[in-house]
Every structure is written in structure tokens, then in C-alpha cells.
Design a protein around this motif. Structure first.
Motif, PDB file in Angstrom:
ATOM      1  N   GLN A  76       6.118  19.580  -3.081  1.00  0.00           N
ATOM      2  CA  GLN A  76       6.402  19.954  -1.995  1.00  0.00           C
ATOM      3  C   GLN A  76       4.855  19.882  -1.203  1.00  0.00           C
ATOM      4  N   TYR A  77       3.942  20.181  -2.035  1.00  0.00           N
ATOM      5  CA  TYR A  77       2.520  20.016  -1.363  1.00  0.00           C
ATOM      6  C   TYR A  77       2.452  18.439  -1.059  1.00  0.00           C
ATOM      7  N   ARG A  78       2.754  17.487  -1.943  1.00  0.00           N
ATOM      8  CA  ARG A  78       2.647  16.146  -1.604  1.00  0.00           C
ATOM      9  C   ARG A  78       3.484  15.756  -0.536  1.00  0.00           C
ATOM     10  N   TYR A  79       4.658  16.349  -0.701  1.00  0.00           N
ATOM     11  CA  TYR A  79       5.581  15.700   0.595  1.00  0.00           C
ATOM     12  C   TYR A  79       5.229  16.318   1.997  1.00  0.00           C
ATOM     13  N   ASP A  80       4.743  17.558   2.093  1.00  0.00           N
ATOM     14  CA  ASP A  80       3.962  18.022   3.132  1.00  0.00           C
ATOM     15  C   ASP A  80       2.729  17.294   3.531  1.00  0.00           C
ATOM     16  N   ARG A 113       8.786  25.434 -11.533  1.00  0.00           N
ATOM     17  CA  ARG A 113       8.124  25.923 -10.599  1.00  0.00           C
ATOM     18  C   ARG A 113       6.726  25.275 -10.284  1.00  0.00           C
ATOM     19  N   ASP A 114       5.911  24.986 -11.086  1.00  0.00           N
ATOM     20  CA  ASP A 114       4.913  24.152 -10.824  1.00  0.00           C
ATOM     21  C   ASP A 114       5.114  22.628 -10.148  1.00  0.00           C
ATOM     22  N   VAL A 115       6.106  21.990 -10.792  1.00  0.00           N
ATOM     23  CA  VAL A 115       6.561  20.736 -10.379  1.00  0.00           C
ATOM     24  C   VAL A 115       6.927  20.787  -8.930  1.00  0.00           C
ATOM     25  N   ALA A 116       7.819  21.749  -8.568  1.00  0.00           N
ATOM     26  CA  ALA A 116       8.396  21.730  -7.280  1.00  0.00           C
ATOM     27  C   ALA A 116       7.053  22.120  -6.255  1.00  0.00           C
ATOM     28  N   ARG A 117       6.259  23.171  -6.596  1.00  0.00           N
ATOM     29  CA  ARG A 117       5.227  23.391  -5.682  1.00  0.00           C
ATOM     30  C   ARG A 117       4.367  22.014  -5.589  1.00  0.00           C
ATOM     31  N   ARG A 118       4.078  21.307  -6.646  1.00  0.00           N
ATOM     32  CA  ARG A 118       3.180  19.993  -6.386  1.00  0.00           C
ATOM     33  C   ARG A 118       4.016  19.312  -5.532  1.00  0.00           C
ATOM     34  N   GLU A 164       2.389   7.433  -6.437  1.00  0.00           N
ATOM     35  CA  GLU A 164       1.141   8.237  -6.708  1.00  0.00           C
ATOM     36  C   GLU A 164       2.046   9.680  -6.456  1.00  0.00           C
ATOM     37  N   TYR A 165       3.060   9.603  -5.343  1.00  0.00           N
ATOM     38  CA  TYR A 165       3.836  10.940  -5.226  1.00  0.00           C
ATOM     39  C   TYR A 165       4.381  11.235  -6.375  1.00  0.00           C
ATOM     40  N   ASN A 166       4.785  10.639  -7.262  1.00  0.00           N
ATOM     41  CA  ASN A 166       5.804  10.764  -8.221  1.00  0.00           C
ATOM     42  C   ASN A 166       5.051  11.126  -9.522  1.00  0.00           C
ATOM     43  N   SER A 167       3.857  10.570  -9.764  1.00  0.00           N
ATOM     44  CA  SER A 167       3.014  10.711 -10.770  1.00  0.00           C
ATOM     45  C   SER A 167       2.392  12.159 -11.157  1.00  0.00           C
ATOM     46  N   THR A 199       0.964  -1.284   0.132  1.00  0.00           N
ATOM     47  CA  THR A 199      -0.046  -0.001   0.031  1.00  0.00           C
ATOM     48  C   THR A 199       0.774   1.263   0.000  1.00  0.00           C
ATOM     49  N   VAL A 200       1.971   1.348   0.812  1.00  0.00           N
ATOM     50  CA  VAL A 200       2.700   2.404   0.902  1.00  0.00           C
ATOM     51  C   VAL A 200       3.429   2.617  -0.332  1.00  0.00           C
ATOM     52  N   LYS A 201       3.947   1.634  -0.987  1.00  0.00           N
ATOM     53  CA  LYS A 201       4.709   1.438  -2.308  1.00  0.00           C
ATOM     54  C   LYS A 201       3.455   2.185  -3.330  1.00  0.00           C
ATOM     55  N   GLN A 202       2.410   1.925  -3.309  1.00  0.00           N
ATOM     56  CA  GLN A 202       1.255   2.659  -4.338  1.00  0.00           C
ATOM     57  C   GLN A 202       1.329   4.097  -3.829  1.00  0.00           C
ATOM     58  N   TRP A 203       1.227   4.512  -2.651  1.00  0.00           N
ATOM     59  CA  TRP A 203       0.992   5.870  -2.284  1.00  0.00           C
ATOM     60  C   TRP A 203       2.511   6.572  -2.799  1.00  0.00           C
ATOM     61  N   LEU A 204       3.665   6.069  -2.890  1.00  0.00           N
ATOM     62  CA  LEU A 204       4.820   6.735  -3.138  1.00  0.00           C
ATOM     63  C   LEU A 204       4.773   6.675  -4.586  1.00  0.00           C
TER      64      LEU A 204
END
Length: 177
Positions: A83-87, A76-81, A66-69, A59-64
Motif C-alpha cells: 500500500q505504501y508503494r502503491y500510494d 500484514r507487513d506485505v500489505a502495508r508495504r 521494484e514495486y513487487n520486489s 523505465t516504468v517497467k523497471q519501476w513496476l
């Protein structure tokens, strides 16, 4: 021919009779030995912990994943998204869930080996003694590599269980110093 017939016996359970083929009173009085109850409890909890660890890991592997997809566009947009996902990963305590996986597997291993030793001690003391010595060496290794980072901050044996032990012992350490 009559000598052969004399050796022939009739068992009432095989003949059309009212006597039951099996004695149900033996089942009603059966009581599992205590070691068998402990053995099964340890092994089933071990199995559940192992399967839980595998399921949570998937399950965690699936979450991670999605984190990169879906990260495309300007930097700038990629960095913002990202960071949002990381937070959000931090807010939802995903690192703690990941740190739980090896602890679950080690607990499963401990429970399985405990059940194995119970079984072996009920079967044969020499085999049980050899297995107990090997399990003791493994547990000693685990205990030392978990305890050392708590005592020596420069120790490279850092692990989630060592961190947990450090957090538990920190108030005691402060009280003594």
C-alpha cells in the motif's frame, strides 16, 4: 594510334593545377526545398517520440518490477508495504506517465505519416493520392474511436486520448447543457 590520342582529353581537375576539383560556390547557394525541411522535421520528431516512448516504457517497467520486489514476511507487513508503494506510485503520477506512452507513439505515427505524405506528394501524385486515402482512413478511425467515448459514456473505446479529449470538452459540454 594518333586517332586514339585525339579522343583523349585532359580535365584540369585531374591534372596538377590550381583549379579546384569541386565548385564551392554551388554549395554556398544551395537551399533545401521547403518540403524537404518539413519532411526531415516531421521524421526526426517522430523518431524522437518513438525512442522516448520506448525509453520511458522500459523505465516504468523497471519501476513496476521494484514495486513487487522484496515483498516477504507476514501478510500484514506485505500489505502495508504494498500500500505504501502503491500510494507513492500515485503521488509520483506513474499512471499518468504510463498513459502518455500510447499518446507519444500515436503522435510519432502521425508525424511519420505526415512526412511520408509530403515526400510522396513531391515524388508522384498517383502514389501520394493512394497513400493519402489510406492515411485518411486510419486517421478517421482514430478520430472516431477517440471522440465516441466523449459523446457516449457507455462506449467501450476508452483510451488515454479519449479521456484527454473528454476532459478538454467537459467545460464546453456543461456550458451548452
Amino acid at each position: 594510334m594518333s586517332a586514339q590520342l585525339e579522343a583523349f582529353t585532359l580535365n584540369p581537375s585531374f591534372v596538377n593545377s590550381t583549379q579546384p576539383a569541386f565548385d564551392d560556390s554551388a554549395q554556398a547557394t544551395f537551399r533545401a526545398p521547403l518540403y524537404a525541411v518539413w519532411l526531415n522535421a516531421l521524421w526526426f520528431v517522430s523518431l524522437i517520440f518513438s525512442l522516448a516512448s520506448a525509453t520511458i516504457g522500459i523505465t516504468v517497467k523497471q519501476w513496476l518490477k521494484e514495486y513487487n520486489s522484496g515483498l516477504f514476511g507476514s501478510s500484514r507487513d506485505v500489505a502495508r508495504r504494498r500500500q505504501y508503494r502503491y500510494d507513492n506510485l500515485l503521488n509520483w503520477r506513474v499512471p499518468e506517465i504510463i498513459a502518455l506512452l500510447p499518446i507519444l507513439l500515436q503522435a510519432a505515427l502521425s508525424l511519420f505519416l505526415g512526412g511520408l505524405l509530403i515526400l510522396l506528394w513531391s515524388l508522384h501524385p498517383v502514389v501520394a493520392l493512394v497513400a493519402s486515402a489510406l492515411v485518411g482512413v486510419l486517421f478517421s478511425f482514430q478520430a472516431v474511436t477517440t471522440l465516441l467515448p466523449t459523446l457516449r459514456p457507455d462506449c467501450s473505446y476508452q483510451s488515454p486520448q479519449a479521456l484527454g479529449l473528454f476532459l478538454v470538452l467537459q467545460p464546453l459540454r456543461k456550458a451548452l447543457i
